[in-house]
Design a protein around this motif. Structure first.
Motif, mmCIF file in Angstrom:
data_model
loop_
_atom_site.group_PDB
_atom_site.id
_atom_site.type_symbol
_atom_site.label_atom_id
_atom_site.label_comp_id
_atom_site.label_asym_id
_atom_site.label_seq_id
_atom_site.Cartn_x
_atom_site.Cartn_y
_atom_site.Cartn_z
ATOM 1 N N ALA A 1 38.259 29.406 38.201
ATOM 2 C CA ALA A 1 39.609 29.935 38.350
ATOM 3 C C ALA A 1 39.756 31.306 37.727
ATOM 4 C CB ALA A 1 40.613 28.964 37.734
ATOM 5 N N ASP A 2 38.887 31.637 36.792
ATOM 6 C CA ASP A 2 38.970 32.939 36.145
ATOM 7 C C ASP A 2 38.213 34.035 36.884
ATOM 8 O OD1 ASP A 2 36.776 31.426 35.454
ATOM 9 O OD2 ASP A 2 36.892 31.833 33.325
ATOM 10 N N THR B 1 32.324 35.170 36.594
ATOM 11 C CA THR B 1 33.202 36.310 36.323
ATOM 12 C C THR B 1 33.607 36.984 37.639
ATOM 13 O OG1 THR B 1 31.388 37.905 36.197
ATOM 14 C CG2 THR B 1 31.979 36.750 34.147
ATOM 15 N N PRO B 2 34.655 37.802 37.611
ATOM 16 C CA PRO B 2 35.007 38.546 38.829
ATOM 17 C C PRO B 2 33.859 39.431 39.329
ATOM 18 C CG PRO B 2 36.838 38.594 37.286
ATOM 19 C CD PRO B 2 35.664 37.977 36.557
ATOM 20 N N GLU C 1 46.164 33.109 44.023
ATOM 21 C CA GLU C 1 46.811 33.897 45.079
ATOM 22 C C GLU C 1 45.771 34.672 45.895
ATOM 23 O OE1 GLU C 1 49.877 37.652 45.527
ATOM 24 O OE2 GLU C 1 49.944 36.451 43.696
ATOM 25 N N ASP C 2 44.844 35.352 45.198
ATOM 26 C CA ASP C 2 43.809 36.107 45.914
ATOM 27 C C ASP C 2 42.891 35.180 46.704
ATOM 28 O OD1 ASP C 2 44.829 38.503 45.000
ATOM 29 O OD2 ASP C 2 43.345 38.730 43.393
ATOM 30 N N GLY D 1 32.955 30.172 53.284
ATOM 31 C CA GLY D 1 31.975 29.598 52.373
ATOM 32 C C GLY D 1 32.301 29.758 50.905
ATOM 33 N N LEU D 2 33.512 30.207 50.576
ATOM 34 C CA LEU D 2 33.914 30.373 49.179
ATOM 35 C C LEU D 2 34.752 29.182 48.756
ATOM 36 C CD1 LEU D 2 34.199 31.999 46.543
ATOM 37 C CD2 LEU D 2 36.169 33.163 47.594
ATOM 38 N N THR D 3 34.371 28.565 47.642
ATOM 39 C CA THR D 3 35.109 27.448 47.069
ATOM 40 C C THR D 3 35.470 27.801 45.632
ATOM 41 O OG1 THR D 3 33.832 25.906 48.422
ATOM 42 C CG2 THR D 3 35.054 24.971 46.572
ATOM 43 N N ARG D 4 36.701 27.491 45.229
ATOM 44 C CA ARG D 4 37.205 27.852 43.903
ATOM 45 C C ARG D 4 37.555 26.594 43.125
ATOM 46 N NH1 ARG D 4 42.377 28.424 41.705
ATOM 47 N NH2 ARG D 4 42.589 30.046 40.126
#
Length: 126
Positions: free
Chosen positions: A70-71, A48-49, A76-77, A85-88
């Motif tokens: 993705a949620d 979650t965000p 865009e963000d 170190g952030l992977t989406r």
């Protein structure tokens, strides 16, 4: 996972490690949960965000990698973020479908073999 649950889990790991030792050993100095976490390589999987925000805060302290669905953050963000170190993933994880989560964990394991993966848990409904 609550802080208490994390501390309990880490205490169990520490106890297990000590019980496997043979022969005489000096008592280990007291360490905090955070110190134990920092000694281990780990990865956060945020769903979650809010979970992503918390994972990024902890990763900033420990240097851990963070993966998210993705949620958890818009494309865009994510593209404009400067977070190291952030992977989406390009698919959503909030539905908590077991096959999707298993696939996500498999992908993380391919990139971070043998590392502990902390998965954001849903709060229990009352």
């Amino acid at each position: 996972m609550t802080e208490f649950a994390v501390q309990t889990h880490l205490a169990a790991i520490a106890k297990s490690s000590r019980s496997q030792a043979t022969g005489y050993s000096r008592p280990e100095p007291a360490t905090s949960s955070l110190q134990i976490i920092l000694e281990k390589s780990m990865v956060f999987l945020a769903i979650t965000p809010k979970g992503l925000k918390n994972a990024l805060r902890e990763a900033a302290r420990s240097g851990a990698a963070v993966w998210c669905g993705a949620d958890a953050v818009s494309e865009e963000d994510f593209d404009t973020s400067k977070v190291r170190g952030l992977t989406r993933f390009d698919y959503q994880l909030q539905a908590r479908d077991l096959l999707i989560l298993a696939d996500a964990l498999d992908t993380i394991d391919q990139h971070h073999p043998g590392e502990v993966v902390w998965v954001e848990a849903a709060a229990a409904e009352r």
